[in-house]
Design a protein around this motif. Structure first.
Motif, PDB file in Angstrom:
ATOM      1  N   VAL A  80      -5.763  -1.223  -0.078  1.00 34.66           N
ATOM      2  CA  VAL A  80      -5.035  -0.990  -1.324  1.00 34.66           C
ATOM      3  C   VAL A  80      -5.658   0.180  -2.082  1.00 34.66           C
ATOM      4  O   VAL A  80      -4.956   1.058  -2.597  1.00 34.66           O
ATOM      5  CB  VAL A  80      -5.018  -2.262  -2.201  1.00 34.66           C
ATOM      6  N   ALA A  81      -6.990   0.200  -2.140  1.00 33.80           N
ATOM      7  CA  ALA A  81      -7.679   1.300  -2.828  1.00 33.80           C
ATOM      8  C   ALA A  81      -7.389   2.633  -2.149  1.00 33.80           C
ATOM      9  O   ALA A  81      -7.274   3.669  -2.816  1.00 33.80           O
ATOM     10  CB  ALA A  81      -9.178   1.031  -2.867  1.00 33.80           C
ATOM     11  N   LEU A  82      -7.248   2.624  -0.821  1.00 32.95           N
ATOM     12  CA  LEU A  82      -6.939   3.858  -0.094  1.00 32.95           C
ATOM     13  C   LEU A  82      -5.503   4.307  -0.357  1.00 32.95           C
ATOM     14  O   LEU A  82      -5.155   5.475  -0.121  1.00 32.95           O
ATOM     15  CB  LEU A  82      -7.153   3.663   1.410  1.00 32.95           C
ATOM     16  N   GLY A  83      -4.669   3.398  -0.839  1.00 28.34           N
ATOM     17  CA  GLY A  83      -3.311   3.758  -1.230  1.00 28.34           C
ATOM     18  C   GLY A  83      -3.257   4.427  -2.588  1.00 28.34           C
ATOM     19  O   GLY A  83      -2.208   4.941  -2.990  1.00 28.34           O
ATOM     20  N   CYS A  84      -4.384   4.407  -3.308  1.00 22.79           N
ATOM     21  CA  CYS A  84      -4.479   5.096  -4.593  1.00 22.79           C
ATOM     22  C   CYS A  84      -4.932   6.546  -4.372  1.00 22.79           C
ATOM     23  O   CYS A  84      -5.432   6.898  -3.303  1.00 22.79           O
ATOM     24  CB  CYS A  84      -5.467   4.370  -5.512  1.00 22.79           C
ATOM     25  N   ASP A  85      -4.763   7.359  -5.404  1.00 26.24           N
ATOM     26  CA  ASP A  85      -5.094   8.780  -5.274  1.00 26.24           C
ATOM     27  C   ASP A  85      -6.582   9.042  -5.457  1.00 26.24           C
ATOM     28  O   ASP A  85      -7.140   9.934  -4.820  1.00 26.24           O
ATOM     29  CB  ASP A  85      -4.300   9.579  -6.315  1.00 26.24           C
ATOM     30  N   TYR A  86      -7.228   8.261  -6.326  1.00 27.98           N
ATOM     31  CA  TYR A  86      -8.644   8.463  -6.637  1.00 27.98           C
ATOM     32  C   TYR A  86      -9.329   7.097  -6.694  1.00 27.98           C
ATOM     33  O   TYR A  86      -8.700   6.093  -7.033  1.00 27.98           O
ATOM     34  CB  TYR A  86      -8.811   9.182  -7.979  1.00 27.98           C
ATOM     35  N   VAL A 124       0.843  -1.202   0.000  1.00 28.44           N
ATOM     36  CA  VAL A 124       0.000   0.000   0.000  1.00 28.44           C
ATOM     37  C   VAL A 124       0.874   1.246   0.000  1.00 28.44           C
ATOM     38  O   VAL A 124       0.591   2.234  -0.705  1.00 28.44           O
ATOM     39  CB  VAL A 124      -0.951  -0.005   1.212  1.00 28.44           C
ATOM     40  N   GLU A 125       1.963   1.208   0.771  1.00 28.15           N
ATOM     41  CA  GLU A 125       2.861   2.370   0.826  1.00 28.15           C
ATOM     42  C   GLU A 125       3.486   2.648  -0.539  1.00 28.15           C
ATOM     43  O   GLU A 125       3.585   3.816  -0.963  1.00 28.15           O
ATOM     44  CB  GLU A 125       3.959   2.137   1.865  1.00 28.15           C
ATOM     45  N   GLN A 126       3.869   1.581  -1.249  1.00 29.08           N
ATOM     46  CA  GLN A 126       4.453   1.794  -2.578  1.00 29.08           C
ATOM     47  C   GLN A 126       3.435   2.382  -3.541  1.00 29.08           C
ATOM     48  O   GLN A 126       3.773   3.232  -4.368  1.00 29.08           O
ATOM     49  CB  GLN A 126       5.006   0.471  -3.120  1.00 29.08           C
ATOM     50  N   VAL A 128      -5.623   5.472  -9.991  1.00 30.40           N
ATOM     51  CA  VAL A 128      -7.070   5.372  -9.839  1.00 30.40           C
ATOM     52  C   VAL A 128      -7.425   3.920  -9.558  1.00 30.40           C
ATOM     53  O   VAL A 128      -6.961   3.014 -10.254  1.00 30.40           O
ATOM     54  CB  VAL A 128      -7.801   5.847 -11.118  1.00 30.40           C
ATOM     55  N   ALA A 129      -8.247   3.681  -8.538  1.00 33.42           N
ATOM     56  CA  ALA A 129      -8.763   2.334  -8.261  1.00 33.42           C
ATOM     57  C   ALA A 129     -10.194   2.270  -8.777  1.00 33.42           C
ATOM     58  O   ALA A 129     -11.013   3.132  -8.449  1.00 33.42           O
ATOM     59  CB  ALA A 129      -8.730   2.036  -6.770  1.00 33.42           C
ATOM     60  N   ALA A 130     -10.502   1.265  -9.583  1.00 37.12           N
ATOM     61  CA  ALA A 130     -11.863   1.058 -10.101  1.00 37.12           C
ATOM     62  C   ALA A 130     -12.469  -0.123  -9.360  1.00 37.12           C
ATOM     63  O   ALA A 130     -11.981  -1.254  -9.473  1.00 37.12           O
ATOM     64  CB  ALA A 130     -11.826   0.781 -11.599  1.00 37.12           C
ATOM     65  N   ILE A 131     -13.514   0.150  -8.593  1.00 38.64           N
ATOM     66  CA  ILE A 131     -14.050  -0.839  -7.657  1.00 38.64           C
ATOM     67  C   ILE A 131     -15.386  -1.390  -8.143  1.00 38.64           C
ATOM     68  O   ILE A 131     -16.293  -0.631  -8.495  1.00 38.64           O
ATOM     69  CB  ILE A 131     -14.236  -0.199  -6.261  1.00 38.64           C
TER      70      ILE A 131
END
Length: 697
Positions: A106-112, A81-83, A92-95
């Motif tokens: 992991v999604a929270l490690g993304c910007d959007y 997640v840190e990386q 961007v994470a598409a959920i």
């Protein structure tokens, strides 16, 4: 790069795609693949934005349960997640489906984050005795604020995409079913608008707004009641609070410390056992996986009382039409009215819509005529515990119902084979023991008779899943698994009160162990007349059932909560049991009649006599093959009787106490109490002699 995570590019969007069926769980291969794909995307000079998405039916749905209990292989999830968060390109994470636990982290490690409208997100680690350990307690509150983060993390409940958008967890919600298209469209927007990297750890508005808030103490106070006796929910509050009192890096260290405290807690072991046991009970010993399952598209229920009405709601809730037959129109109208009231109350609380109330009520039909069962696939009898009445009903069903219809009894104690003997089709007869309130309690104790066909067994287990119950297949004996053990505990609880304890002392020992209510409060909830009828049935059958002061309560119409008086008294609109001097008087008179001189009884004796007698009886149940596995018994007691899941069920708990300790106590009480149910089980003695546990069976 791992085969389960691939990198590709469409235009100026780099795609990191996870494909690890069935739920894209965060296995070592997935974690390694995510890091490798991210590195490839960072080096791709043509990629302006990176998009994380998943193949199949869901986004990353959490940890890989196949790796539970095994040493963690690097890279660990926090590092992954840190990386992602350190990416110098917007991510961007598409959920779609569910983003749960580590998947949401992991999604929270993304910007959007963009989600399909059907998606759900959550951090359910608390349900396994843990807390989110990859930054979830530090990043989520930076998006939602303290209140919402605490709600999600301390309960483990999921939230819809719509609610996630309102809370700030996702940035956009899209209708339709094409997650790749939704993700590409949002990623292209990020690229076209030249949106910057936006690391969640750097967001401060929500943290600053809630600094110094008393919300944390409010949650701790509320948890004293909601999560009484539990370890992890309180650690979750501590971890989230760290997001508001410490710099991000220090908050992450605090989260890791608290996570390890949870890992070391025996409650985690109990909850993990409960988690796996719930999944294992669906596999019935000796029942081939390819056993045919009959269609159940329509259901008949006999009896519109509390149980019949609750059972009907289970089927209507999943769209299966139900016909309820009663003897008299008045009873039928009353029962249907209660069902509607239950649905209306759910609508008032926002759990369902008014339209759903009407849709479900439209699926429930009342009747006074057994002929209305002639085309039903499954008929469930839910009348009071009287063998003669049940046999009469099954004789009528046998003459009316179509060939292949399943004839089930909701009996809680009676012999399924004797009930089946009233028909010419014993292979189609089975027990389906729902627990009260049937529309709420998750357990369905399916009881096989000696002639019940494999097809019927497989079907009722499938029905349990269909109506969102936890089905457990058990054998046929008086009380089956749950009530057989409960009756032994009840006998000891009664004996302890006879000897000098008070009902409230006995109940407190059980609630201190983690039960939501004690033996006598539970009797009031179920109705004292239920146990009274069972005892009368046994007496009528020639059994030697000892006299009881509980019989006197039933004869005085003190039937429990429904009459506002039972072992305890109750105030209007409240379910809180209040000790009643009148009952103390009845108990005192009973002791005099029986020549009993009361004595002081310790809480430890109450614990041992109420719990160890159950463990001993459970060992006999296993010996006899009434339950196939110790975990079946654990699941019955967790979902049917409120045994605290964090203790893993009575058999898992017994293993933790030590079977040698329990056997020594059983032998002692067999000498001192002398009752037959204290005769040590052969299996218990054998396990102790072999140095084994119930979990080794």
């Amino acid at each position: 790069m791992s085969d389960v995570v691939t990198y590709s590019r469409e235009g100026n969007v780099g795609l990191i795609t996870v494909n690890y069926p069935p739920v894209n769980a965060l296995s070592h291969a997935v974690r390694s693949g995510l890091v490798a794909a991210l590195e490839q995307g960072q080096k791709d000079s043509e990629a302006k934005v990176l998009l994380l998405l998943c193949e199949g039916r869901t986004f990353i749905a959490g940890a890989d349960i196949r790796e539970f209990g095994k040493p963690m292989q690097e890279p660990g999830l926090p590092a992954v997640v840190e990386q992602f968060e350190n990416s110098d390109k917007p991510l961007v994470a598409a959920i779609h489906g569910t983003a749960l636990g580590g998947g949401l982290e992991v999604a929270l490690g993304c910007d959007y984050r963009v989600a399909l409208s059907s998606a759900r997100v959550g951090l359910p680690e608390v349900k396994l005795g843990l807390l989110p350990g990859a930054g979830g307690t530090q990043r989520l509150p930076r998006l939602t604020g303290a209140q919402k983060a605490l709600e999600m993390i301390t309960t483990g409940n999921f939230v819809s995409a719509k609610d996630a958008l309102a809370a700030g967890i996702v940035d956009s919600v899209e209708d339709g079913g094409d997650v790749k298209a939704a993700g590409l469209a949002y990623a292209q927007k990020v690229a076209d608008e030249d949106k910057p990297v936006r690391r969640v750890r750097d967001l401060t508005d929500k943290v600053d707004a809630d600094k110094g808030s008393d919300v944390f103490e409010q949650f701790r106070t509320a948890l004293q009641k909601k999560a009484r006796g539990q370890f992890a929910p309180f650690k979750c509050v501590d971890a989230v609070e760290a997001a508001f009192t410490l710099p991000f890096a220090d908050g992450m260290k605090r989260e890791r410390e608290l996570f390890m405290e949870c890992m070391d807690s025996p409650q985690r072991a109990g909850l993990i056992h409960s988690f796996f046991a719930e999944r294992e009970v669906s596999k019935v010993k000796g029942l081939p996986k390819d056993t045919p399952v009959r269609d159940v598209n329509s259901v008949g229920i006999i009896g519109a009382g509390t149980m019949g009405g609750g059972i009907a709601m289970n089927f209507a809730n999943v769209g299966i039409p139900v016909t309820i037959v009663e003897m008299k129109q008045e009873a039928l109208d009353k029962g249907l009215g209660i069902i509607r009231k239950n649905y209306e109350n759910s609508a008032k609380k926002g759990r369902i819509t008014q339209q759903q109330v009407e849709d479900r009520m439209a699926l429930i039909t009342g009747s006074l005529d057994y002929d209305d069962f002639k085309d039903k696939d499954l008929i469930i009898e839910a009348v009071f515990e009287n063998m003669a009445v049940k046999k009469e009903i099954f004789t009528r069903l046998d003459s009316v119902c179509k060939p292949g219809a399943i004839l089930a009894s909701n009996t809680s104690t009676l012999d399924i084979d004797e009930i089946a003997s009233a028909t010419k089709r014993p292979e189609d007869v089975v027990g389906m023991h729902f627990f009260s309130p049937a529309n709420v309690m998750k357990l369905l104790e399916n009881v096989r008779g000696s002639k019940t066909s494999d097809e019927v067994k497989a079907t009722v287990m499938a029905v349990a899943r269909k109506i969102k119950k936890v089905g457990v297949m058990v054998g046929n004996c008086h009380g089956f698994v749950g009530n057989r053990m409960l009756h032994k505990r009840g006998a000891e609880a009664m004996a302890l009160v006879n000897e000098g304890a008070t009902p409230q002392q006995v109940d407190k020992v059980l609630t201190d162990l983690g039960y939501p209510m004690g033996q006598f409060a539970m009797s009031d909830l179920a109705g004292i007349d239920v146990g009274y009828r069972i005892r009368e049935e046994l007496r009528n059958a020639g059994e030697n059932v000892a006299p009881s002061w509980m019989d006197k309560l039933a004869e005085q119409n003190r039937l429990g909560q429904k009459t506002m008086a039972g072992v305890y008294k109750y105030e209007e609109g409240s379910r809180k049991p209040i000790p009643d001097p009148e009952v103390e008087k009845i108990i005192g008179e009973f002791r005099k009649e029986q020549g009993i001189t009361p004595r002081d009884i310790t809480d430890q004796e109450i614990l041992e006599r109420c719990m160890y007698v159950m463990v001993n009886e459970a060992a006999k149940i296993l010996e006899e093959g009434i339950a196939d596995r110790a975990l079946d018994i654990d699941v019955v007691w967790i979902y049917g009787y409120g045994f605290p899941a964090y203790r893993g069920g009575p058999m898992f708990w017994a293993d933790q106490i030590g079977l040698d300790v329990i056997l020594a106590a059983v032998e002692k009480y067999h000498r001192e109490v002398g009752a037959d149910h204290w005769e040590p089980a052969a299996l218990l003695k054998q396990l102790v002699a072999d140095g084994k546990k119930f979990g080794d069976l």
